[in-house]
Design an enzyme around this catalytic site. Structure first.
Site, PDB file in Angstrom:
ATOM      1  N   GLU A  79       0.833  -1.207   0.000  1.00 30.05           N
ATOM      2  CA  GLU A  79       0.000   0.000   0.000  1.00 30.05           C
ATOM      3  C   GLU A  79       0.867   1.256   0.000  1.00 30.05           C
ATOM      4  OE1 GLU A  79      -3.116  -0.161  -1.120  1.00 30.05           O
ATOM      5  OE2 GLU A  79      -3.604  -1.481   0.566  1.00 30.05           O
ATOM      6  N   THR A  91       2.774   2.128  -2.196  1.00 28.78           N
ATOM      7  CA  THR A  91       4.068   1.812  -2.805  1.00 28.78           C
ATOM      8  C   THR A  91       4.061   2.116  -4.298  1.00 28.78           C
ATOM      9  OG1 THR A  91       3.224  -0.433  -2.978  1.00 28.78           O
ATOM     10  CG2 THR A  91       4.765   0.008  -1.174  1.00 28.78           C
ATOM     11  N   SER A 101     -25.906   6.465 -17.486  1.00 29.03           N
ATOM     12  CA  SER A 101     -25.779   5.414 -16.479  1.00 29.03           C
ATOM     13  C   SER A 101     -27.177   5.109 -15.979  1.00 29.03           C
ATOM     14  CB  SER A 101     -24.893   5.869 -15.326  1.00 29.03           C
ATOM     15  OG  SER A 101     -25.591   6.789 -14.530  1.00 29.03           O
ATOM     16  N   ALA A 134     -15.505   3.295  -1.652  1.00 23.50           N
ATOM     17  CA  ALA A 134     -15.149   2.288  -0.653  1.00 23.50           C
ATOM     18  C   ALA A 134     -13.691   1.851  -0.758  1.00 23.50           C
ATOM     19  CB  ALA A 134     -16.068   1.072  -0.805  1.00 23.50           C
ATOM     20  N   GLY A 135     -12.914   2.555  -1.580  1.00 24.54           N
ATOM     21  CA  GLY A 135     -11.511   2.187  -1.744  1.00 24.54           C
ATOM     22  C   GLY A 135     -11.357   0.904  -2.538  1.00 24.54           C
ATOM     23  N   LEU A 136     -12.324   0.581  -3.387  1.00 26.45           N
ATOM     24  CA  LEU A 136     -12.290  -0.677  -4.143  1.00 26.45           C
ATOM     25  C   LEU A 136     -12.176  -0.419  -5.649  1.00 26.45           C
ATOM     26  CD1 LEU A 136     -15.008  -2.544  -2.022  1.00 26.45           C
ATOM     27  CD2 LEU A 136     -12.515  -2.759  -1.851  1.00 26.45           C
ATOM     28  N   ASP A 195      -4.445   0.545  -9.462  1.00 20.87           N
ATOM     29  CA  ASP A 195      -5.864   0.225  -9.645  1.00 20.87           C
ATOM     30  C   ASP A 195      -6.186  -0.097 -11.102  1.00 20.87           C
ATOM     31  OD1 ASP A 195      -5.765   0.992  -7.037  1.00 20.87           O
ATOM     32  OD2 ASP A 195      -6.830   2.886  -7.315  1.00 20.87           O
ATOM     33  N   TYR A 209      -3.738  12.233   0.700  1.00 18.01           N
ATOM     34  CA  TYR A 209      -3.018  11.357  -0.228  1.00 18.01           C
ATOM     35  C   TYR A 209      -1.855  12.122  -0.867  1.00 18.01           C
ATOM     36  CZ  TYR A 209      -2.454   7.922  -4.020  1.00 18.01           C
ATOM     37  OH  TYR A 209      -1.957   6.985  -4.911  1.00 18.01           O
TER      38      TYR A 209
HETATM   39  C1  GLA Z   1      -5.309   4.459  -4.103  1.00 17.34           C
HETATM   40  C2  GLA Z   1      -4.581   4.851  -5.385  1.00 17.34           C
HETATM   41  C3  GLA Z   1      -3.547   3.779  -5.749  1.00 17.34           C
HETATM   42  C4  GLA Z   1      -2.627   3.488  -4.551  1.00 17.34           C
HETATM   43  C5  GLA Z   1      -3.452   3.235  -3.288  1.00 17.34           C
HETATM   44  C6  GLA Z   1      -2.583   3.073  -2.064  1.00 17.34           C
HETATM   45  O1  GLA Z   1      -6.055   3.303  -4.320  1.00 17.34           O
HETATM   46  O2  GLA Z   1      -5.497   4.961  -6.456  1.00 17.34           O
HETATM   47  O3  GLA Z   1      -2.800   4.195  -6.861  1.00 17.34           O
HETATM   48  O4  GLA Z   1      -1.711   4.524  -4.360  1.00 17.34           O
HETATM   49  O5  GLA Z   1      -4.373   4.284  -3.057  1.00 17.34           O
HETATM   50  O6  GLA Z   1      -1.841   1.913  -2.141  1.00 17.34           O
END
Ligand code: GLA
Length: 390
Positions: free
Chosen positions: A35, A37, A69, A125-127, A174, A226
């Site tokens: 993470e 990285t 959508s 949701a960070g997904l 991602d 971030y």
């Molecule tokens: C988000 C960003 C990714 C990555 C993660 C942390 O998801 O989109 O590029 O930096 O945070 O690992």
């Protein structure tokens, strides 16, 4: 949860009055380890979720990009491809528009398209719901306009759309995860040169499960946290005379820390250097057929993100702590942090107990009810229908 080609095609037909030329899907992802990285040229290890964005698309050559959508009132948004410019669309349409912009900027002929999207990837949701939307759009245009781009090239263009058009300073993880993951595997990706390996990840065969706990605390990567972490990493690398923190070997960490001028930079460097080492350790353990033993490495990753990198939050700490207390083998926050999701590795037999314990702990703390589901390593982006592009 699984993408449905016919309902996406049906929605398209309702909006645009004719069937789409094709239907494409791109998944969300959860990152097992590695993470913060990816913008340090380091290692990551995501797997694709079964949740995906489905895009029903037809080509049009009149210079119009029409975006719809399900659930969007008032018909499709119509944009002219030749006037697309970064930073002017505040909603979801920025992602597909950004992809068209990035393709055209790179010299590819994309005259226009009708696009209708549906998604089962939880947003915020960070997904990686945004990467799923970008990659589904890019793959569709690649096929319909016969651009011949590789998945790696598409992911790179999608990242450019996200960074330069939408304005989110993310790394490449991602988009690469959505474009390149395969079912039954976790993707070991070196973000420096995009060299990758599919590492077998059949938890069910080992009697294990991976739970995702969506805290439902919405994170927003465009917020300052971030970008601030990124800046600290860049400063630390520069202070060490390195191009990126990737260049600092784990064995050289103590020496590197001694050369950094302040605690903020030392904490950032320590997280990134130890996190790269943890990715390597998880790969070794999975290759050795010891998936249970990755639990403590996941725990250590959480501590590093919480105490050194400082991107966790009370809900993520509670989710991981309650999961561990209820018998999880390991648990950590996943994704960018400041909210979003955690993951927990559990014995299959204790999955329900762990899920209930986390939900109970959230109720006791007065937090919103989290969404807990199993992550099974699923397929990356693909065309869903068998049609031949027109
Ligand atoms: C988000 C960003 C990714 C990555 C993660 C942390 O998801 O989109 O590029 O930096 O945070 O690992």
């Amino acid at each position: 949860m699984n993408p449905d080609s016919s309902s996406a095609a049906g929605t398209f037909e309702q909006v645009f009055g004719a069937p789409p030329q094709g239907v494409w899907a791109a998944p969300g992802r959860v990152n097992l380890i590695g993470e913060h990285t990816d913008y340090n040229a380091g290692f990551v290890m995501p797997l694709a979720l079964p949740h995906a964005t489905v895009a029903a698309v037809s080509r049009r050559d009149d210079g119009v990009l029409a975006l719809a959508s399900d659930g969007m009132p008032g018909g499709p948004a119509e944009l002219r491809t030749d006037t697309l410019a970064p930073g002017v669309r505040p909603d979801w349409t920025a992602y597909p528009a950004g992809v068209v912009w990035a393709l055209r900027e790179a010299g590819h002929t994309v005259g226009g398209a009708c696009v209708s999207v549906t998604s089962t990837v939880p947003a915020g949701a960070g997904l990686s719901s945004s990467a799923a939307l970008e990659v589904a759009t890019a793959l569709a245009l690649n096929d319909l306009y016969a651009l011949g781009l590789t998945r790696e090239e598409l992911a790179t263009l999608c990242r450019r759309a996200e960074n330069a058009y939408v304005g989110v300073p993310s790394g490449i993880m991602d988009q690469m995860a959505s474009a390149c993951c395969t079912a039954g595997h976790v993707l070991h990706l070196d973000t420096r040169d995009l060299i990758r390996r599919q590492v077998p990840f059949d938890l069910a065969a080992a009697g294990l499960r991976l739970l995702v706990i969506d805290t439902r605390v919405t994170h927003d990567l465009a917020d300052g946290g971030y970008a601030e972490r990124r800046a600290a990493c860049t400063e630390a690398a520069a202070a060490l005379g390195a191009g990126s923190l990737r260049e600092i070997p784990h064995e050289g960490l103590a020496d590197a820390l001694g050369r950094l001028p302040d605690a903020r930079l030392r904490r950032a460097a320590r997280h990134v250097v130890t996190e790269n080492r943890r990715v390597e350790r998880v790969v070794e353990l999975l290759d050795a057929g010891r998936p249970r033993d990755i639990g403590p490495v996941l725990d250590a990753g959480h501590v590093s993100l919480r105490d050194d990198f400082r991107v966790s939050c009370p809900e993520l700490d509670l989710a991981t702590g309650a999961a561990r207390a209820a018998g999880a083998l390991g648990a950590r926050m996943t994704g960018g942090g400041f909210g979003g999701s955690a993951l927990a590795l559990v014995e299959a037999a204790s999955a329900e107990t762990v899920g209930r314990a986390v939900t109970g702990a959230f109720a006791a703390a007065g937090y919103r009810t989290p969404r807990v589901f199993e992550a099974v390593a699923s397929a990356g982006a693909r065309r869903l229908d068998a049609g031949v592009p027109g």
